[in-house]
Design an enzyme around this catalytic site. Structure first.
Site, PDB file in Angstrom:
ATOM      1  N   HIS A 169       0.826  -1.209   0.000  1.00 52.07           N
ATOM      2  CA  HIS A 169       0.000   0.000   0.000  1.00 52.07           C
ATOM      3  C   HIS A 169       0.862   1.263   0.000  1.00 52.07           C
ATOM      4  O   HIS A 169       0.666   2.164  -0.811  1.00 52.07           O
ATOM      5  CB  HIS A 169      -0.904  -0.030   1.232  1.00 52.07           C
ATOM      6  N   GLU A 170       1.830   1.318   0.933  1.00 48.89           N
ATOM      7  CA  GLU A 170       2.648   2.524   1.059  1.00 48.89           C
ATOM      8  C   GLU A 170       3.474   2.773  -0.199  1.00 48.89           C
ATOM      9  O   GLU A 170       3.650   3.910  -0.627  1.00 48.89           O
ATOM     10  CB  GLU A 170       3.558   2.403   2.281  1.00 48.89           C
ATOM     11  N   HIS A 183       1.638   4.539  -2.853  1.00 48.92           N
ATOM     12  CA  HIS A 183       1.721   5.992  -2.749  1.00 48.92           C
ATOM     13  C   HIS A 183       3.041   6.504  -3.327  1.00 48.92           C
ATOM     14  O   HIS A 183       3.073   7.502  -4.048  1.00 48.92           O
ATOM     15  CB  HIS A 183       1.618   6.429  -1.287  1.00 48.92           C
TER      16      HIS A 183
END
Length: 290
Positions: free
Chosen positions: A204-205, A208
């Protein structure tokens, strides 16, 4: 961004702050439903940020062909206190999860993004280990390696309200040393973080870091997260529902998307639109100039 939870708390994935016209500073993505007001906290996107990013992206991509395949050189920095919590094998397991997730092996599409582990560094620093948010600049100033196309992944221990945080590609020029991703060691594959121990916080990170917003960005309002094939979503997903439909617009909430806030066991996919956006962001902000 930040993802974080205990048995008693709700998930926390970092949401990113976007300054006007893609400006400076570390971009944070926070995944959290509750936090103590007195704690330092990653900033959140402002209305209109997605539209601003898309506008600048269109300008930067004029005459540019995004790559069809991306291999991301990755340097992992293990912070310890003084005992070492994370082995080389655990780091390699996280890289394997990243490559599986981005290749579509859990579901969704093959994004054409893969990660190459170039180095593992180990630094003993109890202050950095216990508070990587408060010591971010000092930690990254000493450890950061490479340029905009090198992923610096820091592994430490975050607060009970946060699982990780990340920078966005459009911050790189103004704050290159702050570029990278920080995750909690307990969220690595097989870690002690209940509901968040499949390594998907890193997935997820890094989404980004590659330029993706949360699927619930802007709620039910246009332009949402700026991706055409992630249906509008009013709020972050909690737990692991089979389905949800929080907006009147067409399509169910993308509850299984890696850029939502579901439990790890509920996350499984990126979309074709997200894959395309990662390649566009790479060409615009991270790809080395020939």
């Amino acid at each position: 961004m930040a993802r974080r939870a205990t048995a008693a708390s709700l998930a926390c994935l970092l949401a990113v702050w976007f300054a006007p016209a893609v400006q400076a500073g570390a971009a944070y993505a926070a995944r959290c439903s509750r936090h103590a007001p007195e704690e330092p906290w990653p900033r959140s996107p402002q209305p209109g940020d997605v539209a601003k990013v898309r506008s600048e992206l269109a300008r930067r991509l004029a005459g540019v062909t995004p790559p069809t395949q991306i291999t991301v050189p990755t340097v992992v920095h293990v912070i310890t206190r003084p005992d070492r919590q994370v082995s080389d094998e655990a780091v390699e397991a996280q890289i394997n999860v990243l490559n599986s997730a981005y290749a579509g092996r859990f579901g969704g599409v093959d994004t054409g993004v893969q990660f190459r582990l170039d180095a593992i560094t180990v630094r003993q620093n109890a202050a950095w280990f216990g508070d990587p948010v408060g010591h971010e600049r000092a930690m990254k100033s000493e450890l950061h390696q490479g340029g905009p196309g090198t992923l610096n992944l820091y592994i430490a221990q975050l607060s009970e309200h946060m699982l990780g945080f990340a920078s966005y590609p459009y911050w790189y020029t103004d704050a290159p040393v702050l570029d990278g991703v920080v995750i909690d060691w307990r969220g690595l594959p097989g870690g002690a973080m209940t509901n968040y121990n499949r390594g998907f916080t890193g997935v997820h990170e890094i989404g980004h870091w590659l330029g993706l917003f949360h699927t619930f960005e802007n709620g039910c309002k246009e332009p949402g997260d700026g991706i055409d094939d992630t249906p509008a979503q009013a709020k972050p997903t909690k737990g692991c529902p089979e389905r949800a439909d929080s907006c009147a617009k067409a399509g169910l909430d993308p509850v299984h998307n890696f850029m939502d806030y579901a439990h790890d066991r509920c996350m499984s996919e990126f979309t074709q639109g997200q894959a395309k956006r990662m390649h566009e962001m790479w060409a615009a902000y991270r790809q080395a100039t020939p």
